[in-house]
Design a protein around this motif. Sequence first.
Motif, PDB file in Angstrom:
ATOM      1  N   ILE A   8      26.466  43.509  48.136  1.00 45.23           N
ATOM      2  CA  ILE A   8      27.560  42.560  48.085  1.00 45.23           C
ATOM      3  C   ILE A   8      28.959  43.821  47.437  1.00 45.23           C
ATOM      4  O   ILE A   8      28.500  44.543  46.654  1.00 45.23           O
ATOM      5  N   LEU A   9      30.047  43.496  48.161  1.00 44.72           N
ATOM      6  CA  LEU A   9      30.988  44.445  47.781  1.00 44.72           C
ATOM      7  C   LEU A   9      31.754  43.622  46.925  1.00 44.72           C
ATOM      8  O   LEU A   9      32.219  42.487  47.246  1.00 44.72           O
ATOM      9  N   LYS A  10      32.182  44.243  45.671  1.00 47.82           N
ATOM     10  CA  LYS A  10      33.085  43.491  44.716  1.00 47.82           C
ATOM     11  C   LYS A  10      34.237  44.196  44.676  1.00 47.82           C
ATOM     12  O   LYS A  10      34.514  45.503  44.258  1.00 47.82           O
ATOM     13  N   LYS A  11      35.399  43.439  44.751  1.00 46.13           N
ATOM     14  CA  LYS A  11      36.602  43.865  44.736  1.00 46.13           C
ATOM     15  C   LYS A  11      37.531  43.470  43.722  1.00 46.13           C
ATOM     16  O   LYS A  11      37.534  42.332  43.711  1.00 46.13           O
ATOM     17  N   ASP A  12      37.938  44.435  42.772  1.00 43.44           N
ATOM     18  CA  ASP A  12      38.791  43.936  41.524  1.00 43.44           C
ATOM     19  C   ASP A  12      40.276  44.344  41.556  1.00 43.44           C
ATOM     20  O   ASP A  12      40.514  45.491  41.949  1.00 43.44           O
ATOM     21  N   SER A  13      40.865  43.374  41.373  1.00 42.29           N
ATOM     22  CA  SER A  13      42.365  43.668  41.424  1.00 42.29           C
ATOM     23  C   SER A  13      43.009  43.094  40.085  1.00 42.29           C
ATOM     24  O   SER A  13      42.136  42.346  39.524  1.00 42.29           O
ATOM     25  N   ASP A  14      44.331  43.331  39.781  1.00 42.83           N
ATOM     26  CA  ASP A  14      44.941  42.552  38.700  1.00 42.83           C
ATOM     27  C   ASP A  14      44.717  41.015  38.533  1.00 42.83           C
ATOM     28  O   ASP A  14      44.544  40.483  37.641  1.00 42.83           O
ATOM     29  N   SER A  15      44.754  40.518  39.953  1.00 36.36           N
ATOM     30  CA  SER A  15      44.861  39.197  40.022  1.00 36.36           C
ATOM     31  C   SER A  15      43.708  38.385  40.147  1.00 36.36           C
ATOM     32  O   SER A  15      43.450  37.244  39.750  1.00 36.36           O
ATOM     33  N   LYS A  16      42.548  38.956  40.790  1.00 36.08           N
ATOM     34  CA  LYS A  16      41.636  38.257  41.059  1.00 36.08           C
ATOM     35  C   LYS A  16      40.462  39.197  41.282  1.00 36.08           C
ATOM     36  O   LYS A  16      40.478  40.489  41.740  1.00 36.08           O
ATOM     37  N   THR A  17      39.021  38.947  41.581  1.00 34.11           N
ATOM     38  CA  THR A  17      37.805  39.554  42.086  1.00 34.11           C
ATOM     39  C   THR A  17      37.416  38.888  43.561  1.00 34.11           C
ATOM     40  O   THR A  17      37.333  37.392  43.172  1.00 34.11           O
ATOM     41  N   VAL A  18      37.149  39.463  44.055  1.00 37.85           N
ATOM     42  CA  VAL A  18      36.730  39.057  45.420  1.00 37.85           C
ATOM     43  C   VAL A  18      35.375  39.805  46.008  1.00 37.85           C
ATOM     44  O   VAL A  18      35.129  40.908  45.737  1.00 37.85           O
ATOM     45  N   TYR A  19      34.482  38.866  46.527  1.00 43.58           N
ATOM     46  CA  TYR A  19      33.063  39.395  46.778  1.00 43.58           C
ATOM     47  C   TYR A  19      32.923  39.276  48.436  1.00 43.58           C
ATOM     48  O   TYR A  19      33.278  38.242  49.030  1.00 43.58           O
TER      49      TYR A  19
END
Length: 86
Positions: free
Chosen positions: A69-80
């Motif tokens: 699973i790749l987890k991407k964190d940005s200021d507005s949200k986290t997406v997997y």
Amino acid sequence: GLTGVNELNLPGNFQVYPNPTHSKIYFFSNPKPKSVSVFDLVGNVFLKDVKYDEFNGLDISVLENGVYILKKDSDSKTVYKKIIKN
């Protein structure tokens, strides 16, 4: 999905390619991610809070073959996103 991780493919979301891969994965994302992490289906973390460079990609060649699973964190949200290393 089977992993319990919801994957949405909506405009503005991100696509990971190539997937499956044997060495590097790439994605373009707006907004740019603050960090990305990679973990397996039981939660073991293999790459944590890595700064992502969209031109050089993310090297996952050291990982064993399998599903991650790749987890991407940005200021507005986290997406997997589910990624496959082969």
